[in-house]
Design a protein around this motif. Structure first.
Motif, mmCIF file in Angstrom:
data_model
loop_
_atom_site.group_PDB
_atom_site.id
_atom_site.type_symbol
_atom_site.label_atom_id
_atom_site.label_comp_id
_atom_site.label_asym_id
_atom_site.label_seq_id
_atom_site.Cartn_x
_atom_site.Cartn_y
_atom_site.Cartn_z
ATOM 1 N N ALA A 171 0.829 -1.206 0.000
ATOM 2 C CA ALA A 171 0.000 0.000 0.000
ATOM 3 C C ALA A 171 0.863 1.257 0.000
ATOM 4 C CB ALA A 171 -0.940 -0.010 1.204
ATOM 5 N N GLY A 172 1.973 1.230 0.737
ATOM 6 C CA GLY A 172 2.870 2.384 0.748
ATOM 7 C C GLY A 172 3.445 2.674 -0.626
ATOM 8 N N THR A 173 3.808 1.632 -1.361
ATOM 9 C CA THR A 173 4.332 1.822 -2.716
ATOM 10 C C THR A 173 3.267 2.395 -3.645
ATOM 11 O OG1 THR A 173 5.983 0.076 -2.471
ATOM 12 C CG2 THR A 173 5.310 0.607 -4.711
ATOM 13 N N MET A 209 10.720 7.813 -11.018
ATOM 14 C CA MET A 209 10.557 7.147 -9.730
ATOM 15 C C MET A 209 11.438 5.907 -9.739
ATOM 16 S SD MET A 209 7.164 5.364 -8.037
ATOM 17 C CE MET A 209 7.349 4.081 -6.756
ATOM 18 N N VAL A 210 12.243 5.757 -8.721
ATOM 19 C CA VAL A 210 13.097 4.580 -8.567
ATOM 20 C C VAL A 210 12.582 3.810 -7.354
ATOM 21 C CG1 VAL A 210 15.434 3.724 -8.176
ATOM 22 C CG2 VAL A 210 15.063 5.771 -9.588
ATOM 23 N N HIS A 211 12.055 2.626 -7.609
ATOM 24 C CA HIS A 211 11.459 1.797 -6.564
ATOM 25 C C HIS A 211 12.440 0.705 -6.146
ATOM 26 C CE1 HIS A 211 8.818 -0.915 -4.419
ATOM 27 N NE2 HIS A 211 9.104 -1.865 -5.291
ATOM 28 N N THR A 212 12.562 0.505 -4.850
ATOM 29 C CA THR A 212 13.529 -0.461 -4.309
ATOM 30 C C THR A 212 12.895 -1.822 -4.114
ATOM 31 O OG1 THR A 212 14.520 1.368 -3.097
ATOM 32 C CG2 THR A 212 15.236 -0.864 -2.514
ATOM 33 N N SER A 213 13.470 -2.814 -4.769
ATOM 34 C CA SER A 213 13.064 -4.206 -4.616
ATOM 35 C C SER A 213 14.116 -4.929 -3.769
ATOM 36 C CB SER A 213 12.904 -4.856 -5.996
ATOM 37 O OG SER A 213 12.508 -6.201 -5.899
ATOM 38 N N THR A 214 14.248 -6.213 -3.949
ATOM 39 C CA THR A 214 15.204 -7.036 -3.205
ATOM 40 C C THR A 214 15.432 -8.335 -3.954
ATOM 41 O OG1 THR A 214 15.517 -8.376 -1.203
ATOM 42 C CG2 THR A 214 13.266 -7.890 -1.827
ATOM 43 N N ALA A 219 4.749 -5.222 -4.318
ATOM 44 C CA ALA A 219 5.133 -3.821 -4.502
ATOM 45 C C ALA A 219 5.787 -3.610 -5.865
ATOM 46 C CB ALA A 219 6.078 -3.395 -3.383
ATOM 47 N N ASP A 220 6.666 -4.538 -6.263
ATOM 48 C CA ASP A 220 7.321 -4.422 -7.568
ATOM 49 C C ASP A 220 6.301 -4.430 -8.699
ATOM 50 O OD1 ASP A 220 9.597 -4.653 -6.042
ATOM 51 O OD2 ASP A 220 10.288 -6.522 -6.953
ATOM 52 N N MET A 221 5.375 -5.381 -8.631
ATOM 53 C CA MET A 221 4.387 -5.512 -9.692
ATOM 54 C C MET A 221 3.476 -4.293 -9.742
ATOM 55 S SD MET A 221 5.239 -8.269 -11.191
ATOM 56 C CE MET A 221 6.932 -7.866 -10.689
ATOM 57 N N LEU A 222 3.163 -3.747 -8.577
ATOM 58 C CA LEU A 222 2.314 -2.566 -8.547
ATOM 59 C C LEU A 222 3.036 -1.375 -9.173
ATOM 60 C CD1 LEU A 222 -0.113 -1.659 -5.772
ATOM 61 C CD2 LEU A 222 1.217 0.125 -6.858
ATOM 62 N N ALA A 223 4.318 -1.213 -8.827
ATOM 63 C CA ALA A 223 5.091 -0.113 -9.406
ATOM 64 C C ALA A 223 5.171 -0.258 -10.925
ATOM 65 C CB ALA A 223 6.492 -0.083 -8.796
ATOM 66 N N LEU A 224 5.449 -1.467 -11.409
ATOM 67 C CA LEU A 224 5.548 -1.681 -12.849
ATOM 68 C C LEU A 224 4.198 -1.525 -13.537
ATOM 69 C CD1 LEU A 224 8.054 -4.671 -12.923
ATOM 70 C CD2 LEU A 224 8.494 -2.309 -13.600
ATOM 71 N N SER A 225 3.121 -1.827 -12.826
ATOM 72 C CA SER A 225 1.796 -1.641 -13.420
ATOM 73 C C SER A 225 1.535 -0.170 -13.713
ATOM 74 C CB SER A 225 0.710 -2.199 -12.496
ATOM 75 O OG SER A 225 0.397 -1.303 -11.428
ATOM 76 N N TYR A 226 2.099 0.720 -12.912
ATOM 77 C CA TYR A 226 1.949 2.148 -13.171
ATOM 78 C C TYR A 226 2.715 2.568 -14.425
ATOM 79 C CZ TYR A 226 -0.842 3.926 -9.292
ATOM 80 O OH TYR A 226 -1.880 4.242 -8.453
ATOM 81 N N ALA A 227 3.813 1.876 -14.708
ATOM 82 C CA ALA A 227 4.525 2.139 -15.962
ATOM 83 C C ALA A 227 3.682 1.697 -17.150
ATOM 84 C CB ALA A 227 5.869 1.414 -15.966
ATOM 85 N N HIS A 228 3.089 0.497 -17.061
ATOM 86 C CA HIS A 228 2.307 -0.036 -18.179
ATOM 87 C C HIS A 228 0.968 0.680 -18.341
ATOM 88 C CE1 HIS A 228 5.311 -3.066 -18.448
ATOM 89 N NE2 HIS A 228 4.957 -3.715 -17.355
ATOM 90 N N SER A 229 0.308 0.993 -17.243
ATOM 91 C CA SER A 229 -1.047 1.547 -17.298
ATOM 92 C C SER A 229 -1.079 3.061 -17.462
ATOM 93 C CB SER A 229 -1.810 1.166 -16.019
ATOM 94 O OG SER A 229 -1.898 -0.232 -15.858
ATOM 95 N N PHE A 230 -0.115 3.742 -16.831
ATOM 96 C CA PHE A 230 -0.183 5.200 -16.766
ATOM 97 C C PHE A 230 1.074 5.885 -17.302
ATOM 98 C CE2 PHE A 230 -2.458 3.548 -12.885
ATOM 99 C CZ PHE A 230 -3.737 3.678 -13.414
ATOM 100 N N GLU A 231 2.001 5.087 -17.884
ATOM 101 C CA GLU A 231 3.248 5.617 -18.430
ATOM 102 C C GLU A 231 4.072 6.350 -17.375
ATOM 103 O OE1 GLU A 231 2.306 7.859 -21.934
ATOM 104 O OE2 GLU A 231 1.912 6.040 -23.111
ATOM 105 N N LEU A 232 3.984 5.885 -16.130
ATOM 106 C CA LEU A 232 4.837 6.452 -15.097
ATOM 107 C C LEU A 232 6.282 6.026 -15.354
ATOM 108 C CD1 LEU A 232 4.990 7.967 -12.331
ATOM 109 C CD2 LEU A 232 4.910 5.713 -11.252
ATOM 110 N N ILE A 265 13.481 2.328 -17.752
ATOM 111 C CA ILE A 265 12.094 2.652 -17.410
ATOM 112 C C ILE A 265 11.191 1.472 -17.721
ATOM 113 C CG2 ILE A 265 10.125 4.117 -18.012
ATOM 114 C CD1 ILE A 265 12.088 6.397 -18.497
ATOM 115 N N GLY A 266 10.357 1.097 -16.750
ATOM 116 C CA GLY A 266 9.440 -0.017 -16.929
ATOM 117 C C GLY A 266 10.062 -1.381 -16.740
ATOM 118 N N HIS A 267 11.288 -1.421 -16.210
ATOM 119 C CA HIS A 267 12.001 -2.686 -16.045
ATOM 120 C C HIS A 267 12.548 -2.824 -14.620
ATOM 121 C CE1 HIS A 267 12.060 -3.682 -20.337
ATOM 122 N NE2 HIS A 267 12.335 -2.408 -20.561
ATOM 123 N N ALA A 268 12.806 -4.063 -14.235
ATOM 124 C CA ALA A 268 13.574 -4.364 -13.031
ATOM 125 C C ALA A 268 15.037 -4.541 -13.421
ATOM 126 C CB ALA A 268 13.061 -5.629 -12.358
#
Length: 337
Positions: free
Chosen positions: A113-115, A130-135, A166-179, A245-248
């Motif tokens: 939810a935070g992501t 936006m740079v999202h931190t995974s693991t 969280a990773d999938m949610l962040a990437l969904s914003y790239a695919h859905s909203f061109e974030l 952009i849009g990748h891990a």
């Protein structure tokens, strides 16, 4: 310019938000951004007591760091924090694997939810990146090595499951909203400021406290350890890499070591002889232990020009010195989850 060529931009005068900035990697990233002339805004977890932490030197008049207290679970506060930012580095998360067995819901709320709150705010304010931190824990035990970014994701703990979400949610914003978001997957980062919940400071705190026996969980798993300044440099490089952009993208050295061999290396680095014994309270549940992690860092190298520079032996020596000089921060006789 080719889309696979890393861009080189100055951070001078750019407004950058770092969530989770008080942490081990976050505070190191803040240091690098300040050195490069960025105006750094940090979102730190609100505390009603006067703890200064790793950002203490930036608290005061004239500081290049603007401090906002808040919580990534608070969408409104996150929206305020992102206002006017060029780049957002999202590092805030619950990270301890053992605690995720006890409180999985907290990991979903903070990590997933935070992501979503951070991604939504970045979309609303039109940030450049936006740079999202995974693991690396999202990969689970390696099925093939070295591990590429297309390796299957395996939720072997509630922590890793929350980070996959969280990773999938962040990437969904790239695919859905061109974030313009990039997911950075550090392998096991280590170095000064790391807490005792991680294996290297756990071992060093015991050694520098004079322990004759080093108490560990399983010693057979392998890990790929990256020094903290190398990891932070990777964040900066990927924030400037349009190809990512849009990748891990993995950040790891491509070198693995067993926990048992790591312990012996730390014994040598500290100069304090001891023997390793198994502590059953430190063992992960059956089916949850990640047995092998070894990175393929080709994307980071080829797309962003990132190369890890600190060799393991040098990094362990630096970390040993830091733990020795800051032993008051560790409770070496207690297992910290």
């Amino acid at each position: 310019m080719s889309s696979t060529t890393p861009t080189t931009q100055s951070w001078q005068g750019r407004t950058v938000l770092v969530t989770g900035a008080e942490g081990f990697i976050g505070s190191t990233l803040v240091d690098l951004l300040v050195e490069r002339g960025a105006h750094v805004r940090v979102l730190v977890h609100y505390k009603p007591y006067a703890e200064r932490g790793h950002l203490a030197r930036y608290l005061g008049p004239g500081s290049p760091v603007e401090t906002l207290a808040g919580d990534v679970r608070d969408a409104g506060r996150v929206m305020d924090a992102v206002t006017g930012c060029d780049t957002v580095f999202h590092l805030a998360a619950l990270i301890g694997i053992p605690y995720s067995y006890a409180s999985p819901e907290a990991y979903v709320q903070t990590n997933v939810a935070g992501t979503e709150n951070v991604a939504a705010a970045c979309r609303r304010h039109g940030v450049r990146r936006m740079v999202h931190t995974s693991t690396s824990e999202v990969y689970g035990t390696a099925r093939t090595v070295p591990i590429r970014e297309d390796h299957p994701l395996q939720p072997q703990s509630p922590y890793s499951a929350s980070k996959i979400g969280a990773d999938m949610l962040a990437l969904s914003y790239a695919h859905s909203f061109e974030l313009p978001v990039t997911v950075v997957r550090p392998f096991n980062t280590y170095g000064p400021r790391q807490s005792a919940r991680a294996v290297i400071p756990t071992i060093l705190a015991q050694l520098h406290s004079g322990a004759q026996e080093i108490r560990l969980g399983s010693t057979t798993p392998t890990r790929d350890f990256t020094y903290v300044t190398d990891t932070a440099e990777g964040f900066l490089a990927l924030a400037e890499c349009d190809r990512a952009i849009g990748h891990a993208v993995n950040l790891g050295t491509g070198r693995e070591i067993t926990i048992g061999d790591l312990a012996q290396s730390l014994i040598r680095a500290s100069g304090r002889p001891a023997r390793v014994v198994t502590d059953e309270t430190r063992l992960r549940p059956a089916g949850s232990e990640v047995e092998r992690l070894l990175s393929d860092n080709s994307r980071a190298r080829d797309w962003a020009g990132w190369v890890p520079r600190v060799e393991l032996e040098e990094g362990l020596a630096r970390t040993s010195d830091w733990v020795r000089d800051n032993l008051r921060l560790f409770a070496a006789d207690r297992y910290q989850v």
